[in-house]
Design a protein around this motif. Structure first.
Motif, short mmCIF file in Angstrom:
data_model
loop_
_atom_site.label_atom_id
_atom_site.label_comp_id
_atom_site.label_asym_id
_atom_site.label_seq_id
_atom_site.Cartn_x
_atom_site.Cartn_y
_atom_site.Cartn_z
N ARG A 99 0.83 -1.20 0.00
CA ARG A 99 0.00 0.00 0.00
C ARG A 99 0.87 1.26 0.00
NH1 ARG A 99 -1.58 3.42 3.73
NH2 ARG A 99 -0.72 2.15 5.40
N ARG A 100 1.95 1.25 0.76
CA ARG A 100 2.85 2.40 0.80
C ARG A 100 3.46 2.67 -0.58
NH1 ARG A 100 7.28 1.19 4.88
NH2 ARG A 100 7.97 3.30 4.33
N ILE A 101 3.83 1.61 -1.27
CA ILE A 101 4.37 1.77 -2.62
C ILE A 101 3.34 2.42 -3.54
CG2 ILE A 101 5.10 0.49 -4.68
CD1 ILE A 101 6.42 -1.51 -2.79
N CYS A 102 2.09 1.96 -3.44
CA CYS A 102 1.03 2.53 -4.27
C CYS A 102 0.84 4.01 -3.97
CB CYS A 102 -0.28 1.78 -4.03
SG CYS A 102 -0.27 0.05 -4.52
N GLU A 103 0.86 4.38 -2.69
CA GLU A 103 0.62 5.76 -2.31
C GLU A 103 1.76 6.67 -2.76
OE1 GLU A 103 0.00 5.39 1.85
OE2 GLU A 103 -2.15 4.95 1.65
N VAL A 104 2.98 6.15 -2.77
CA VAL A 104 4.10 6.94 -3.27
C VAL A 104 4.03 7.08 -4.79
CG1 VAL A 104 6.62 6.97 -3.56
CG2 VAL A 104 5.64 6.43 -1.34
N ALA A 105 3.72 5.97 -5.46
CA ALA A 105 3.70 5.97 -6.92
C ALA A 105 2.52 6.75 -7.48
CB ALA A 105 3.66 4.53 -7.43
N GLN A 106 1.37 6.64 -6.81
CA GLN A 106 0.16 7.30 -7.28
C GLN A 106 -0.55 7.96 -6.09
OE1 GLN A 106 -1.11 8.27 -9.88
NE2 GLN A 106 -1.06 6.85 -11.57
N PRO A 107 -0.04 9.09 -5.62
CA PRO A 107 -0.58 9.71 -4.41
C PRO A 107 -2.04 10.16 -4.53
CG PRO A 107 0.99 11.17 -5.51
CD PRO A 107 1.11 9.84 -6.18
N LYS A 108 -2.54 10.36 -5.73
CA LYS A 108 -3.93 10.81 -5.91
C LYS A 108 -4.92 9.66 -6.00
CE LYS A 108 -2.70 15.15 -8.21
NZ LYS A 108 -2.91 16.00 -9.41
N VAL A 109 -4.42 8.44 -6.06
CA VAL A 109 -5.30 7.27 -6.21
C VAL A 109 -5.62 6.69 -4.83
CG1 VAL A 109 -5.50 4.93 -7.13
CG2 VAL A 109 -4.44 6.73 -8.51
N PRO A 110 -6.90 6.58 -4.46
CA PRO A 110 -7.25 5.93 -3.20
C PRO A 110 -6.84 4.46 -3.23
CG PRO A 110 -9.13 7.13 -4.12
CD PRO A 110 -8.08 7.07 -5.19
N VAL A 111 -6.20 4.01 -2.15
CA VAL A 111 -5.74 2.62 -2.06
C VAL A 111 -6.34 1.98 -0.82
CG1 VAL A 111 -3.76 1.07 -1.93
CG2 VAL A 111 -3.58 3.23 -3.19
N HIS A 112 -6.96 0.83 -1.00
CA HIS A 112 -7.55 0.10 0.12
C HIS A 112 -6.98 -1.31 0.14
CE1 HIS A 112 -10.49 3.36 0.27
NE2 HIS A 112 -10.71 3.16 -1.02
N THR A 113 -6.93 -1.90 1.32
CA THR A 113 -6.52 -3.29 1.44
C THR A 113 -7.69 -4.12 1.96
OG1 THR A 113 -5.67 -2.96 3.70
CG2 THR A 113 -4.11 -2.68 1.87
#
Length: 220
Positions: free
Chosen positions: A113-127
């Protein structure tokens, strides 16, 4: 490849994209493909894990998951138009986080999830994490429908046996199929678009499979 976006207006509608998250190299490849070629800023990303009694996940990602730089993330023939673009600093930060995976006792879902938030900070990420009851493919299909998922992306390990004997029949029964290939079954039976992803080394690109496209080669 299929463009799974809905609508034809200049402003694409948001989609729910589910990446099957496991502590494996195949799952790392699926996440890398999703971030670099599939996810758009208006989309929602779901990292979905099915608990099982698998082996240790340490070092599963550390030498494999590397996010592309801005030069390598540009669209190539057959890639999804408008896919995620990375600047150099963002790519380096995400790659640094990727190198941490498998080095400690942290939760791999949170690290992804951290990788996703760094790579795409504007995209909501849920687990999402569930305990498997029955066969994994069936659990993924059921929960994908409940979550209203538009695209499923799953890492795929191709072997001679799975290529020749894997479940390829739409609507085929899972009952009693202990050896069913999860990726193959999802590709053939998911109501939404399902993309199976293989990564060919660090810079070798991807081999993609959907219901209508088999062994589609995409440069990294």
């Amino acid at each position: 490849m299929e463009d799974s976006r809905r609508g034809s207006s200049s402003t694409p509608q948001s989609r729910r994209i589910m990446v099957i998250a496991d502590p494996t190299r195949e799952s790392a490849a699926a996440l890398q493909y999703a971030l670099s070629h599939a996810v758009l800023e208006q989309d929602e990303l779901i990292l979905f894990h099915v608990e099982n009694n698998g082996g240790s996940w340490k070092n599963a990602f550390s030498s494999f998951l590397r996010l592309p730089s801005s030069s390598s993330s540009s669209n190539t023939s057959g890639s999804s138009p408008g896919a995620a673009n990375f600047n150099a600093s963002t790519a380096n930060s995400a790659s640094s986080l990727a190198s941490e995976i498998g080095q400690g006792e942290g939760n791999f879902l949170e690290q992804m999830r951290r990788i996703c938030e760094v790579a795409q900070p504007k995209v909501p990420v849920h687990t999402e994490c569930i305990t498997m009851e029955g066969i994994k493919a069936a659990a993924i299909l059921l929960h994908g429908e409940k979550l209203g998922v538009d695209v499923i992306i799953i890492g795929q390990r191709r072997t001679i046996s799975s290529s020749l004997l894997g479940s390829r029949r739409p609507g085929g029964s899972l009952r009693g199929s202990k050896g069913v290939d999860t990726a193959e079954y999802l590709i053939e039976n998911s109501k939404c678009t399902c993309v199976g992803v293989q990564k060919k080394g660090q810079n070798g690109g991807y081999v993609l499979n959907t219901k209508t496209h088999k062994n589609f080669w995409l440069l990294a």
